[in-house]
Design a protein around this motif. Sequence first.
Motif, PDB file in Angstrom:
ATOM      1  N   ARG A 441      -5.251  -0.409  -0.656  1.00 47.42           N
ATOM      2  CA  ARG A 441      -6.194   0.040   0.374  1.00 47.42           C
ATOM      3  C   ARG A 441      -7.504  -0.728   0.350  1.00 47.42           C
ATOM      4  NH1 ARG A 441      -3.181   4.249  -1.237  1.00 47.42           N
ATOM      5  NH2 ARG A 441      -2.192   5.507   0.402  1.00 47.42           N
ATOM      6  N   ARG A 442      -7.516  -1.858  -0.333  1.00 45.91           N
ATOM      7  CA  ARG A 442      -8.754  -2.641  -0.388  1.00 45.91           C
ATOM      8  C   ARG A 442      -8.416  -4.117  -0.607  1.00 45.91           C
ATOM      9  NH1 ARG A 442      -9.696  -3.583  -5.825  1.00 45.91           N
ATOM     10  NH2 ARG A 442      -8.399  -2.313  -7.191  1.00 45.91           N
ATOM     11  N   GLN A 469      -5.472  -1.509   9.032  1.00 46.86           N
ATOM     12  CA  GLN A 469      -5.355  -1.047   7.654  1.00 46.86           C
ATOM     13  C   GLN A 469      -3.899  -0.665   7.361  1.00 46.86           C
ATOM     14  OE1 GLN A 469      -8.199  -0.814   5.513  1.00 46.86           O
ATOM     15  NE2 GLN A 469      -9.198  -1.927   7.164  1.00 46.86           N
ATOM     16  N   ARG A 471      -0.592   0.948   5.927  1.00 44.23           N
ATOM     17  CA  ARG A 471      -0.261   2.207   5.253  1.00 44.23           C
ATOM     18  C   ARG A 471       0.976   1.941   4.414  1.00 44.23           C
ATOM     19  NH1 ARG A 471      -1.126   6.382  10.391  1.00 44.23           N
ATOM     20  NH2 ARG A 471      -3.310   5.819  10.789  1.00 44.23           N
ATOM     21  N   MET A 517      -3.074  -4.854  -0.249  1.00 45.84           N
ATOM     22  CA  MET A 517      -3.345  -4.710   1.169  1.00 45.84           C
ATOM     23  C   MET A 517      -3.099  -6.025   1.902  1.00 45.84           C
ATOM     24  SD  MET A 517      -7.015  -3.971   2.976  1.00 45.84           S
ATOM     25  CE  MET A 517      -7.064  -2.563   4.033  1.00 45.84           C
TER      26      MET A 517
END
Length: 721
Positions: A441-442, A469, A471, A517
Amino acid sequence: MRILLTALVLLSTPVLAQPPPASAPTTERFIRQLVETRYFNSGRPTATSFTPDEQTLFFLRTREGSRTVVLHAFDTTTGQTREYLTAESLNAEARALQEPVRAAPRGLSSYALSEDGEKLLVGMSGKQYVVARASGKVTELKLGAGAMDVRFSPDATQVAYVRGHDVYRLDLATNTERAVTKGGTEDKSHGTPEFIATAEMMRFSGYWWSPDGKSLAYTESDTSGVEKLVVPDALNPEREGQRLAYPRAGKPNAQVRLGIIPVTGGKTTWVQWDAGKYPYLATVRWPAKGPLTVLVQNRAQTEELLLAVDPRTGSTRTLLVEKDDAWLTLHQTFPHWLADGSGFLWYTERNGASELELRDATGKLVRSLVPPDAGFYDLVGYVEQDGTVYFSGGTASEERYVWRLSPGGKPTRVTAERPALEQAKLSKRGGFLALSSEGPRRMKNTTVLKADGTRVGELPSLAKVPTLQPRIEVRHVGKERYPTSLVRPRDAKPGVKLPVIVDIYGGPGMAMVYQSMMQHLTDQWLADQGFIVVKLDGRGVSPTADAKLRKPKYDWPRQILDEQVAALRALAAEVPEMDLSRVGITGASNGGYMSALAVLTRPDVFKAAVAVSSVTDWRDYDSHLTERFFGLPDEQPQAYEQASLLTHVKAGKPMGKLLVVHGTADDNVLFFQALKLSDALFRAGQPHELLPLSGMGHMVFDPVLAERLWEETARYFHAHL
């Protein structure tokens, strides 16, 4: 067969079997932005280097809103960052321009710190400068046009470089150059690595300074006997094509030898080893203390010698021998000689998995530093005063962490954050770490830590935040616990079945599933077009897996594809929304090959494929990588025959839908491989599509072409799934 030209998408009336939902989230121009920002890495700190006194950490980063690259300095005492060196300070005529986003980076292109930390060697606009840190004095070096691989001597009073197939050196006090080697030609070059050294061995240099700066070791690469292949410029037939000395599997390689010559020029002393038995010069080290050391391999890459060289005579003595039934993994970090020359660190898989050893100066084993069950990946640093090892790795293939290991102890994490992918640099004294970390997530950030893990500060980033972003769902599935990742459309509804696309690379021991990510950005874009996108890994990607799983040989494409199918089915058993009657597969390079193989040999599973930059026949790929996995063609003809895509092209044989994509200027997997496959399919009456990317190499860096290619990939899967 249909040919799709890149100038326009020649699908006059495209039929979308299942158009994306009207409510699908829009990510307009996301792919173009992805390429323009180098996967949202423009503006992130890169190329970190600690000064020997540990007071400063240098790094490169672009300015805000610009492609201009600037050298920055992070103060390890205060945690503050400042601009240290700019194009303006090097050359009054250089101005930091506000460039269009697609323009290449401007400003500084490279930098290197002298061993004493007092000087910087900086590249800009094809020129090289030396900057004295104490006074700020800038000297433009008079190297002449075309100088490559410019490097300081150990005492930073000279630089050496390669120009026009020979090695030169320049005295910094007088700014005058002198040829070190003479007589280099295109077919017999001095100081430059041969094709397979850069493409497969990861050896990117062809010369090395002696510790006293009085001599250079250099390679002579004779490619006169290597087959010459031409990469034509298809859009500009009046231009001469690129001529490559490209050693295909089973055919002659470059003849490489290593010489030692005074920097003032003169007679070369040639290093002596059995080059007939060990033709590959894989690694060269000339440490401050300890011998000039070379690693040589046999052509099968099942045996290698680490040799200590006497520079006066060129004679060698064997420090150690490594053997492996499958192949030996080259690791260019090693041998890593200790500062006092009393021994070296060595990487081995002799005991079943990756292991780090300490050996004395004669090559005798002192002790194992990192055991095989720790999942060693790479050396971060070694503190000689107390024997502490910092390394990256771990037992989970989808994660990677930085570990500290003291003598007699067990590995401990430097940080506590997880899941993550970490890498780091250790300062020379061992007091500080520059640790880069990313997660699901980053994006990547770089933190400066004391060696005990205490946080000092973070290197500031100006990178854009991805507008999309991912998932990501990472799972271990089935009784074999296959690592998998899954990305759904952001508007997916529970219980609604969707077609599936497998994103693959699939080389032996190569993982695709990571807690990252960045590595799922295109997967999320593709998922948002109405698919579930999955990555699947076999058991062999585990760093502690059995050697036969980690190193499959000869029949490895079938073995890996079988595990892809098993992992796919195991994942679908847990995710009912996956519609296994509508499965596509895509990948590039080896992933392109695996995608094409999938629809040719397993159309019961894979209904459509987009194969990018694919090998068609492994006899047409380079010798070093190909023979590592398949052996020599004359000795293993069945392995090559079974692995060739052409073997599986037959008239009337069921196969999935196939889109073949290939750059016409690819100098890695040459474009004729795509033409061979297309020709065979056409002659067999097998419908397919061919998309030549005009002027593109092995990878697509043009933002517009990348955007069009991903749109065409989505269209193709909609049409056929």
